[in-house]
Structures are given as structure tokens and as C-alpha cells.
Write a protein that holds these residues in place. Structure first.
Motif, PDB file in Angstrom:
ATOM      1  N   ALA A  28      16.486   1.621  41.010  1.00  0.00           N
ATOM      2  CA  ALA A  28      15.369   1.207  40.151  1.00  0.00           C
ATOM      3  C   ALA A  28      14.567   2.419  39.673  1.00  0.00           C
ATOM      4  CB  ALA A  28      14.476   0.237  40.921  1.00  0.00           C
ATOM      5  N   ILE A  29      14.287   3.347  40.594  1.00  0.00           N
ATOM      6  CA  ILE A  29      13.551   4.564  40.202  1.00  0.00           C
ATOM      7  C   ILE A  29      14.361   5.391  39.216  1.00  0.00           C
ATOM      8  CG2 ILE A  29      12.559   6.702  41.069  1.00  0.00           C
ATOM      9  CD1 ILE A  29      11.972   5.266  43.692  1.00  0.00           C
ATOM     10  N   LEU A  30      15.680   5.465  39.451  1.00  0.00           N
ATOM     11  CA  LEU A  30      16.540   6.232  38.552  1.00  0.00           C
ATOM     12  C   LEU A  30      16.532   5.634  37.147  1.00  0.00           C
ATOM     13  CD1 LEU A  30      18.670   8.410  38.037  1.00  0.00           C
ATOM     14  CD2 LEU A  30      20.396   6.814  38.885  1.00  0.00           C
ATOM     15  N   ALA A  35      14.701   5.901  31.537  1.00  0.00           N
ATOM     16  CA  ALA A  35      14.045   5.241  30.413  1.00  0.00           C
ATOM     17  C   ALA A  35      12.935   6.118  29.833  1.00  0.00           C
ATOM     18  CB  ALA A  35      13.485   3.891  30.857  1.00  0.00           C
ATOM     19  N   ILE A  36      12.179   6.771  30.717  1.00  0.00           N
ATOM     20  CA  ILE A  36      11.101   7.660  30.237  1.00  0.00           C
ATOM     21  C   ILE A  36      11.696   8.839  29.473  1.00  0.00           C
ATOM     22  CG2 ILE A  36       9.277   9.211  31.000  1.00  0.00           C
ATOM     23  CD1 ILE A  36       8.775   7.292  33.324  1.00  0.00           C
ATOM     24  N   LEU A  80       9.358  16.085  35.524  1.00  0.00           N
ATOM     25  CA  LEU A  80       9.423  15.413  36.817  1.00  0.00           C
ATOM     26  C   LEU A  80      10.492  14.315  36.805  1.00  0.00           C
ATOM     27  CD1 LEU A  80       8.289  15.003  39.666  1.00  0.00           C
ATOM     28  CD2 LEU A  80       6.579  13.464  38.672  1.00  0.00           C
ATOM     29  N   CYS A  81      10.570  13.587  35.705  1.00  0.00           N
ATOM     30  CA  CYS A  81      11.587  12.530  35.612  1.00  0.00           C
ATOM     31  C   CYS A  81      12.991  13.121  35.616  1.00  0.00           C
ATOM     32  CB  CYS A  81      11.364  11.704  34.340  1.00  0.00           C
ATOM     33  SG  CYS A  81       9.908  10.635  34.421  1.00  0.00           S
ATOM     34  N   TRP A  82      13.183  14.257  34.935  1.00  0.00           N
ATOM     35  CA  TRP A  82      14.487  14.923  34.983  1.00  0.00           C
ATOM     36  C   TRP A  82      14.842  15.310  36.415  1.00  0.00           C
ATOM     37  CZ3 TRP A  82      18.375  15.076  31.809  1.00  0.00           C
ATOM     38  CH2 TRP A  82      18.193  14.955  30.445  1.00  0.00           C
ATOM     39  N   THR A  83      13.884  15.865  37.123  1.00  0.00           N
ATOM     40  CA  THR A  83      14.147  16.295  38.504  1.00  0.00           C
ATOM     41  C   THR A  83      14.471  15.108  39.405  1.00  0.00           C
ATOM     42  OG1 THR A  83      12.598  18.147  38.187  1.00  0.00           O
ATOM     43  CG2 THR A  83      13.201  17.575  40.445  1.00  0.00           C
ATOM     44  N   VAL A  84      13.649  14.051  39.287  1.00  0.00           N
ATOM     45  CA  VAL A  84      13.867  12.873  40.132  1.00  0.00           C
ATOM     46  C   VAL A  84      15.211  12.224  39.826  1.00  0.00           C
ATOM     47  CG1 VAL A  84      13.033  10.551  40.631  1.00  0.00           C
ATOM     48  CG2 VAL A  84      11.420  12.447  40.502  1.00  0.00           C
ATOM     49  N   SER A  85      15.528  12.095  38.549  1.00  0.00           N
ATOM     50  CA  SER A  85      16.798  11.459  38.183  1.00  0.00           C
ATOM     51  C   SER A  85      17.982  12.280  38.670  1.00  0.00           C
ATOM     52  CB  SER A  85      16.868  11.269  36.669  1.00  0.00           C
ATOM     53  OG  SER A  85      16.799  12.523  35.999  1.00  0.00           O
ATOM     54  N   GLY A  86      17.870  13.605  38.573  1.00  0.00           N
ATOM     55  CA  GLY A  86      18.970  14.444  39.070  1.00  0.00           C
ATOM     56  C   GLY A  86      19.168  14.317  40.573  1.00  0.00           C
ATOM     57  N   LEU A  87      18.048  14.332  41.318  1.00  0.00           N
ATOM     58  CA  LEU A  87      18.149  14.206  42.772  1.00  0.00           C
ATOM     59  C   LEU A  87      18.699  12.844  43.178  1.00  0.00           C
ATOM     60  CD1 LEU A  87      14.824  15.919  43.921  1.00  0.00           C
ATOM     61  CD2 LEU A  87      17.132  16.816  44.133  1.00  0.00           C
ATOM     62  N   LEU A 123      22.929   9.245  45.263  1.00  0.00           N
ATOM     63  CA  LEU A 123      23.774   8.064  45.085  1.00  0.00           C
ATOM     64  C   LEU A 123      25.254   8.448  45.045  1.00  0.00           C
ATOM     65  CD1 LEU A 123      21.656   6.105  42.447  1.00  0.00           C
ATOM     66  CD2 LEU A 123      22.073   5.450  44.812  1.00  0.00           C
ATOM     67  N   TRP A 124      25.557   9.586  44.446  1.00  0.00           N
ATOM     68  CA  TRP A 124      26.961  10.023  44.376  1.00  0.00           C
ATOM     69  C   TRP A 124      27.495  10.342  45.771  1.00  0.00           C
ATOM     70  CZ3 TRP A 124      31.450   9.937  42.387  1.00  0.00           C
ATOM     71  CH2 TRP A 124      32.372  10.950  42.582  1.00  0.00           C
ATOM     72  N   VAL A 125      26.732  11.128  46.530  1.00  0.00           N
ATOM     73  CA  VAL A 125      27.182  11.478  47.880  1.00  0.00           C
ATOM     74  C   VAL A 125      27.253  10.235  48.768  1.00  0.00           C
ATOM     75  CG1 VAL A 125      26.622  12.836  49.930  1.00  0.00           C
ATOM     76  CG2 VAL A 125      26.293  13.835  47.673  1.00  0.00           C
ATOM     77  N   ALA A 126      26.263   9.336  48.630  1.00  0.00           N
ATOM     78  CA  ALA A 126      26.273   8.112  49.429  1.00  0.00           C
ATOM     79  C   ALA A 126      27.479   7.241  49.083  1.00  0.00           C
ATOM     80  CB  ALA A 126      24.979   7.333  49.213  1.00  0.00           C
ATOM     81  N   SER A 127      27.830   7.187  47.810  1.00  0.00           N
ATOM     82  CA  SER A 127      28.983   6.382  47.404  1.00  0.00           C
ATOM     83  C   SER A 127      30.273   6.956  47.958  1.00  0.00           C
ATOM     84  CB  SER A 127      29.051   6.317  45.871  1.00  0.00           C
ATOM     85  OG  SER A 127      27.873   5.751  45.343  1.00  0.00           O
TER      86      SER A 127
END
Length: 886
Positions: free
Chosen positions: A6-8, A13-14, A34-41, A46-50
């Protein structure tokens, strides 16, 4: 995961809204950054968790664990690069992609409930089901009409190495060597899940296996020789050529030039560890950057000649004469100058040619070195730099570094669990940081290298302590000498080896052979110097450093290197506080608390009791090939991490290797210089009582005058205080248990007829409850939970609240025995298994105690899950004991 998604989505969207509205200001809004940084992290998480979820969804079925199964597979790495065996007992370790097990594709091992069939097929074809297998050298009779097989491991014949096939109907004795990278084979193996010991300090094998995406481990029992297809690569041919040169330090050259370290002995590894030069003889990004630099240096004369050659054509006037049709032409009134041609310029693509050649050379070197992960990461960085140069884009170093790390994690997501990731990426980041802070590009090259080497050694030392528990003090001097020597020798020897292998001219062979022998002599002098440096007593620092303290220490050093600013000294001191807290020994300790430490030592026993800054050691684990791994890598470092200044008492319950394998190691350690040693034949006798740190140590068995050192006469020790007690009975079995109870009851009551040792019915529960000396809150299960011990009457006499089984994962004896585990469960005793819980710590304080385990509380990680023994699950035994206060 839903919250992260949801945060991603909101961050994306922003970012999308901002890009559409096209803000008038040229500066990017801080919120968007900040949104770029958060989305990248979040995308990375999510990739590593998957990938991690997919890894644990694709596991070896229960019915194939520890069973003889026939596999078909392909060697991915670890294959031998030598035409002959190194030694008669060399053990080879392969990373194998298993395609089928007993004729069933490994794609069926994936949990069907995880993914749809389409994604299942895509993922199982993209990723390999990998296993790490071992084998040794053996001999067997080989013929075309019979299937060749070997007992307990192996493959490959010298006949096949030379391309000679055995004749039909004839049998010959063939000496096996090993498999090569790329070989496909069919073999009979034993497999089990990728698992390992879990202790607070020391290397974690399970984490290492997960970082390499390895699902199973095992060993080769036999191989179908006729179904083995060998792939003798260029790397194998170069190793054979190198071996034919008869160099004195051939194994070192194989490590330097080909990345093959299988011939290294324990002394060689000790030398590299004590001098901090292991990274030099393990092909990594440093070696690739060296090859890239040499390629650029060699391209200078080519660029010079190409430039002058194109200039000659550019300065010449070439005229293109146009043809005219035959016929009469009308002469114009105004005479025009005839158009006879035009000037043509030729521009050679020098930049593109050089950079593409550089990428190709680095790619070939990465393949030649075995495609080790640090080399692949360095190749990604070099390729990125070349692509940016070709596209004429200029990126900041921080952007290049982040892109390199991102690409590495996308391609190898689980590599973030390995030490090489942090060491190699950390070294690159530190180099960029130091070059920017110190402006090293303006200084002479030798000054820059000198400063970089000293700073890198000091910065990387905390990370080395975190991952390996030791760091080299002499590494600064050793690397200052070794790095220039290897920098000069490596390119020369690599080119010489390639010429020797591919160019068969007599002159070339003579010159290249002479260069290799001269380089071999130089390497001999270097190794002699490294041996001298390693002999110093202060050459290495063995010290436990937590990851948080190490990170703060690196941060403090980097802040110290920054230019002077107002609060620089304050920030540096604050960052050093965790380190001071780690190494403190002068602060007061809690004298009212003591702890029992049961290490995960596999099918062995290693226990310690600590109070204040002093300790008792009961058993020290096993030793293999002369090395006591548990004592050296786990037990003693654990005591050092607990700020123990002295080991006062060392008790070995008996002399079997699984209990006393580390006795010599502990005796030689500085902490045990004043320790008193006890064994069944030396000081351990019934009736002896010791007071230690306000604790009482009772020796309950064997009887005085005993001269036997075996399971039956194991030293039985009870350690007690007002907060609780622990009983450690070694490997005693039912006869010793009955004898111990008989002795206990005869001393507690008036003399009476002693029942026979073979009759457990003679002892009643009422009698057992009065045997106070045997009663304990925590019991270390006798003989690791064997069915020949832990009788009903013994459990009744001890009446523990918790029992701890010291046993190995999927051990061949299936300890603890189901009947024993059911027995403890019947008495409602909480059960702990070192194979399931890992390291177990019991803390006694204020009239009670609580138990914690490594896998369940102390170091609970998604990549270190517990696996319960299959033979207990089948019997319905509950071993999922939680951390609890008792």
C-alpha cells in the motif's frame, strides 16, 4: 506485506502525479525524493522477501531426506580444475543443479499452493534446484558393458581425461579424480535439507547456504560412470598446462590465476588469516579491476596508432569524380568551376572499440576465474562505467554505486546474507569516499595507494571481526608489500599462461615459461615474508564485536576522516560509545545471576556455566582433522563475548571425541591458564564438593578409585544455587543410572537390601522424590537421548522442569529416540533440542530461571527456521518448546 504494498503504491502515485503536472521549479520537491527513496527500499524488500518465500517453498520432500536416491544433475561450480588428484584424501565440494530425483523432476518439489502452474514452470526453469555434494577419490573396475560405481563417493577417470575409451569386453582398474564444472552425471546420493548449527558467535553455515540459493546438502555414494558426460573447459586446460610447468608454488598460482583453492591446506589458510591476505589469493573485484587497468594500458599504443592512421586519411583530399553522359553539351554563358569532388573524413570508433574490448576481456576473465560472485559484481560495475562512457552520460559516484548494488541484488538477491557482499561493496564505497575526501586523484599514485591501503585495512577490520571473529594486525604491512608484488606478477603470469596454452611456437613457449618460473621465485620470497609476519604472537586479534558496534565504529572512523566541522569530535565520541560498552571489563557485573550455555555442537556436547566474569566448561565438542571447530569457533569466542576473564574449572564427562575433542584447545587458551581439569579418572569422584562463585558443584559419579574412562563411568555433575540447579550426566546409560540411584538411596536411608541394577520396578516414585541430590530443574539428557538411557526411574528421581537434548540434525542414530522423547512428554517436561532450537541459554536469577534459544528469540531470522526431527514428528512428540520462565 500488504502494508508495504500500500505504501509503495501511494509513493508511486505521488511520483507519477508530479511527473505529469511538470512543476515549474527546476528543483525536485523533497517529498518526491522521499517517495523515490521509500519506493526503492520497499521494492527491494518485496523482491528479496518474494525470493526467500520461493526458496523455502521449493524444498526436498520428506520421503527423500537421508535416503539413497538417484539424481541426474549438472555441476555448476566447484568442479576440479586439475588433471590429477591433489592428495589421496582430498574431499571435493560441488554446487550441483539437480534436474531429477529418482526420475522425478525437481519442479514437483515446489509447493503447488504457492504459485499458479505457469509461474511455477517459469520459476523452476529460471532458478536451479541446487545442492552441495561432496566426494573423495576411489578406484573401481570399469568396462563398457558394466556400470562403474564407487563406494562412498566419486567420479571421472584418467582414461576419459586423456580421451581414451575402454575397449569392449575388457575391464581395467581406473583411478577416479573428480567432476568438472559443466559435467552432467547420474549418481546415487544421500540428501538432506540445507541446515546448520545456530550459535551466537561464529560462522553460520545455514545462512551461507541460503545466500547461495542451495536447497540441499549431501554426499555421493556411487556414480553411473557410463552416464557421465565430461566437459573439459578452457579453465581445465589452463590448469593442466600450469601443472605441466612444474612450478614450486603451483597451488598458489592456481588460486591466483584460476580461482582454484582446493589444494590449500590448513596451514595455508592459517597463513592467509593471520596476515590478512586472503582477499589477494581469492579472485575478487580487485583482480578484475587490475585486469581492466592493464587492458586500458595496453590499448594506449593501439589508440595512438589508430589516431595517426585516421588523421592521414582525414588530411588527404579524396575527390569523387562524377561521370558525365556522352553527347554535345551546351556551354553556359558564365563559366562555372567544375565540381570535381569533395573532401571526405574518416573517423575510427576508437572509444567504442576500446570499451567493448575492455568489457569482453573482463567477461572472459570472470569466466576463467570460475564466475565467483565478487568478480561478477565487479564486472557489473565495469560494464556500467563503459556503457555510461559510450552513451556520454555522467553520473555521480553515489548514483553509480546505488545502481551497482541494485543490479547485484536483483540478480543475486540472497547474496546480501553473505560476508562477501558487505566486504566488497563496503570496500568500493570506502574507496569512493576516501578519494572524494582526501582528493587522492591529485596526489602521486604511490601516495594515494599507500593512504588507501592503510585506511581500507582499518575501516574493514570491524566488518571482519563481525563476520569471522578475528582480524589481522599485520595486515597493513603484509598488504603494503603483497599488493604491489601481485599487481606486477598477476598480468604477466596470466598472459604467459595463455600464450603457453594457446601458442605452440618454441620461442613463445620458452619466453613464457621463463617468465612464469621467474615469477614463481618472486612469489616464493613473498610467501616466506608472509610466514615471518604470521609468526608474530600479536599478528591476529581474536575479538567478538557485535554488528551494531562494528557499524558505529566504521561510522566513527569515516566521521573522523571528514573535514573539520563544529561537532565533529562530539559525533565521533558518541559513535564510539557502543564499542566501549562492548569491550568494557571494569563495569560491575550482576553477581546474583548465573547462566547455563548449551551450544549447538551437532552430535556432540559443549556446555559452559558463567557467573560474573568467571566460567566453568563442561565438555568441549568434537574435533575433526585435528581441528576442534566447536571449541575454537563457538565456545571460546562465546566466553570472550561474555567478558569472561578466567575459566576456573574444566570438566570432561569422558574422553570420547564428541565430548573431549576440544580439550587440548581449551588447555592452550589464555583464559584457561589457571583452570583445574577434571575427568572420570582425574578428580571426578562421588562425594567431592566444590564451592564456586556461591554455587555448589556436586560430583555424583563415578565412585572413588575408578580407573575407567567410558560412557558408563561418565562424570555426573550437578550445579546448584538458590535460583535453580542443573544436572549434567554425560553419556551414562541405564546400568549407571540404576547404580547412581541405588547409591543415592542407600546414603539417604538406613542400610537396606539394594535391588538389582537390572530391575527398574524395584524403585518407586516415593523413593525417588526423596533423592534430593539427583533432583534438578534442568537436565541435560543422558547420552544425547539414546534409548539405552533416560529410564523412567531416573526421570522420576531427577524430576526436571526442562530437558535439553544435545544432538545433531538428522543424525544417523536418530537421537533423541522416540521412546525417550515420549517418556519425557509423559512426565510433562519441556523438551529442548539443540538441532531444533540451536544454542540454548538458561538464566538463573531471583529464585527462578528462564530459558531462551538462538532460533526462537536470541537471533530469530526468516532464513534460519527450525526443522524438527522427522522421526519425532511421526511419533507426535512435541519439541516446539517456547522461551519461557520456569
Amino acid at each position: 506485506m500488504a502494508l508495504m504494498i500500500a505504501i509503495l503504491l501511494k509513493s508511486l502515485a505521488i511520483i507519477l502525479l508530479f511527473s505529469i503536472t511538470k512543476a515549474k521549479e527546476n528543483n525536485v520537491l523533497p517529498e518526491v525524493l522521499l517517495c523515490w527513496t521509500v519506493s526503492g527500499l520497499l521494492t527491494g524488500v518485496l523482491w528479496v522477501a518474494s525470493v526467500g518465500h520461493f526458496y523455502y517453498a521449493w524444498q526436498l520432500p520428506q520421503g527423500k531426506i537421508q535416503q539413497d536416491v538417484t539424481i541426474s544433475g549438472r555441476v555448476l561450480s566447484g568442479g576440479c580444475v586439475s588433471a590429477k588428484a591433489n592428495t589421496s584424501d582430498t574431499a571435493y565440494k560441488y554446487i550441483v543443479a539437480i534436474e531429477s530425483v529418482n526420475g522425478t523432476s525437481t519442479s514437483t518439489f515446489l509447493n503447488n499452493e504457492i504459485l499458479p502452474p505457469f509461474f511455477k514452470r517459469v520459476l523452476t526453469r529460471t532458478f536451479n534446484y541446487k545442492a552441495r555434494l561432496t566426494h573423495q577419490h576411489y578406484e573401481f573396475a570399469n568396462s563398457r558393458n558394466t556400470q562403474g560405481s564407487v563406494n562412498n563417493n566419486t567420479v571421472d577417470s584418467e582414461q576419459e581425461t586423456e580421451g581414451v575409451q575402454p575397449q569392449s569386453g575388457s575391464a581395467s582398474k581406473v583411478k577416479l579424480s573428480c567432476l568438472h564444472t559443466g559435467d552432467t552425471f547420474t549418481a546415487l546420493v544421500k540428501l538432506k535439507p540445507a541446515y546448520g548449527k545456530a550459535n551466537p558467535v561464529g560462522a553460520n553455515r545455514q545462512q551461507q547456504l541460503v545466500s547461495q540459493f542451495i536447497h540441499a546438502t549431501g554426499y555421493i555414494k556411487s556414480i553411473e560412470h557410463n552416464k557421465t558426460k565430461h566437459n573439459h573447459s578452457v579453465r581445465y586446460g589452463l590448469a593442466t598446462t600450469l601443472q605441466q610447468l612444474d612450478l614450486i608454488h603451483e597451488k598458489w598460482w592456481r588460486a591466483l590465476l584460476l580461482g582454484d583453492k582446493t589444494s590449500f591446506t590448513l596451514d595455508d589458510w592459517t597463513l592467509l588469516q593471520r596476515t590478512g591476505t586472503g582477499h589477494i589469493f581469492s579472485i575478487s573485484g580487485m583482480h578484475l579491476s587490475l585486469i581492466a587497468g592493464v587492458c586500458l594500458l595496453m590499448s594506449n599504443p593501439i589508440i595512438f596508432l589508430s589516431t595517426h592512421f585516421t588523421n592521414l586519411f582525414s588530411n588527404a583530399k579524396l575527390w569523387i569524380v562524377g561521370s558525365r553522359p556522352i553527347g554535345y553539351l551546351k556551354i553556359p554563358k558564365k563559366r562555372r568551376e567544375p565540381r570535381v569532388g569533395k573532401k571526405v573524413k574518416f573517423t575510427a570508433p576508437i572509444r567504442a572499440t576500446v570499451l567493448c574490448t575492455l568489457i569482453l576481456a573482463c567477461c572472459c576473465y570472470a569466466l576463467l576465474s570460475g564466475s565467483a560472485l565478487p568478480v561478477v559484481r565487479a564486472f557489473i560495475l565495469v560494464a556500467m562505467g563503459c556503457v555510461l562512457s559510450l552513451s556520454r552520460n555522467a553520473w555521480r559516484p553515489v548514483n553509480i554505486g546505488l545502481t551497482m548494488v541494485s543490479l547485484s541484488l536483483i540478480l543475486f538477491p540472497l547474496s546480501m546474507l553473505s560476508a562477501s557482499f558487505y566486504l566488497s561493496v563496503g570496500a568500493v564505497v570506502c574507496i569512493w569516499f576516501l578519494i572524494g575526501v582526501w582528493q587522492l586523484q591529485r596526489a602521486p599514485w604511490y601516495v594515494s595507494l599507500f593512504k588507501l591501503q592503510i585506511a581500507l585495512t582499518l575501516i574493514m577490520m570491524p566488518l571482519t571481526l563481525v563476520w569471522f571473529g578475528s582480524a589481522s594486525i599485520t595486515a597493513i604491512f603484509a598488504n603494503l608489500i603483497a599488493l604491489p608484488v601481485i599487481t606486477l606478477l598477476l598480468p604477466v603470469c596470466l598472459v604467459s599462461l595463455l600464450l603457453t596454452h594457446f601458442v605452440k611456437l618454441a620461442f613463445v613457449q620458452q619466453v613464457s615459461g621463463m617468465l612464469l618460473h621467474f615469477s614463481d621465485a618472486c612469489l616464493g620470497y613473498l610467501l616466506s615474508l608472509l610466514n615471518v609476519l604470521s609468526e608474530f604472537s600479536i599478528s591476529t586479534l581474536n575479538f567478538y564485536l557485535s554488528s551494531s558496534a562494528a557499524l558505529c565504529l566504521v561510522g566513527a572512523f569515516l566521521v573522523f576522516l571528514l573535514p573539520i566541522w563544529r561537532y565533529k569530535s562530539v559525533c565521533t565520541m558518541l559513535l564510539l560509545v557502543p564499542l566501549l560498552a562492548t569491550i568494557q571489563k571494569w563495569l560491575p557485573v550482576n553477581e546474583s545471576m548465573w547462566a547455563l550455555h548449551v551450544l549447538d555442537a551437532g552430535q556432540a556436547s559443549a556446555i559452559a556455566v558463567t557467573k560474573g566474569n568467571r566460567a566453568i566448561v563442561i565438555d568441549s565438542g568434537a574435533q575433526f582433522n585435528g581441528v576442534a571447530h566447536t571449541a575454537t569457533n563457538h565456545l571460546l569466542p562465546l566466553l570472550e563475548s561474555q567478558h569472561i576473564s578466567n575459566i576456573d574449572v574444566v570438566i570432561h564427562t569422558h574422553s570420547d571425541n564428541d565430548h573431549a575433542g576440544g580439550a587440548a584447545t581449551i588447555k592452550q587458551h589464555p583464559l584457561a591458564t589457571q583452570a583445574t581439569f577434571y575427568s572420570p579418572t582425574a578428580g571426578c569422584e562421588r562425594g567431592k564438593l566444590l564451592r564456586w562463585q556461591n554455587l555448589t558443584i556436586h560430583f555424583l559419579w563415578p565412585l572413588k578409585g575408578n580407573d575407567q574412562d567410558n560412557n558408563a563411568m561418565s562424570c555426573v555433575v550437578k550445579i546448584a544455587s538458590d535460583s535453580g540447579s542443573v544436572l549434567i550426566p554425560g553419556d551414562i546409560e541405564k546400568a549407571s543410572e540404576y547404580a547412581l540411584i541405588t547409591k543415592e538411596t542407600s546414603e539417604s536411608y538406613a542400610p537396606q537390601k539394594v535391588p538389582t541394577l537390572n530391575s527398574s520396578a524395584a524403585f518407586s516414585l516415593e523413593t525417588s522424590l526423596n533423592a534430593s541430590k539427583l533432583a534438578a530443574d534442568i537436565l541435560i539428557a543422558p547420552h544425547h537421548g539414546s534409548k539405552t538411557s533416560s529410564t523412567n526411574v531416573f526421570i522420576e528421581h531427577v524430576a526436571p522442569k526442562a530437558v535439553i537434548f544435545t544432538q545433531g540434525f538428522e543424525n544417523r542414530w536418530q537421537f533423541p529416540a522416540p521412546v525417550v522423547a515420549q517418556r519425557y512428554q509423559r512426565f510433562q517436561i519441556t523438551q529442548y533440542l539443540t538441532s531444533y532450537h540451536g544454542y540454548i541459554k538458561a538464566t538463573f536469577e531471583k529464585g527462578s530461571f528462564y530459558i531462551e534459544s538462538q532460533r526462537k528469540a536470541l537471533h530469530k531470522r526468516w532464513y534460519l527456521p527450525s526443522i524438527a526431527p522427522r522421526h519425532l514428528n511421526d511419533e507426535g512428540v512435541k519439541v516446539h518448546a517456547a522461551n519461557k520462565r520456569l
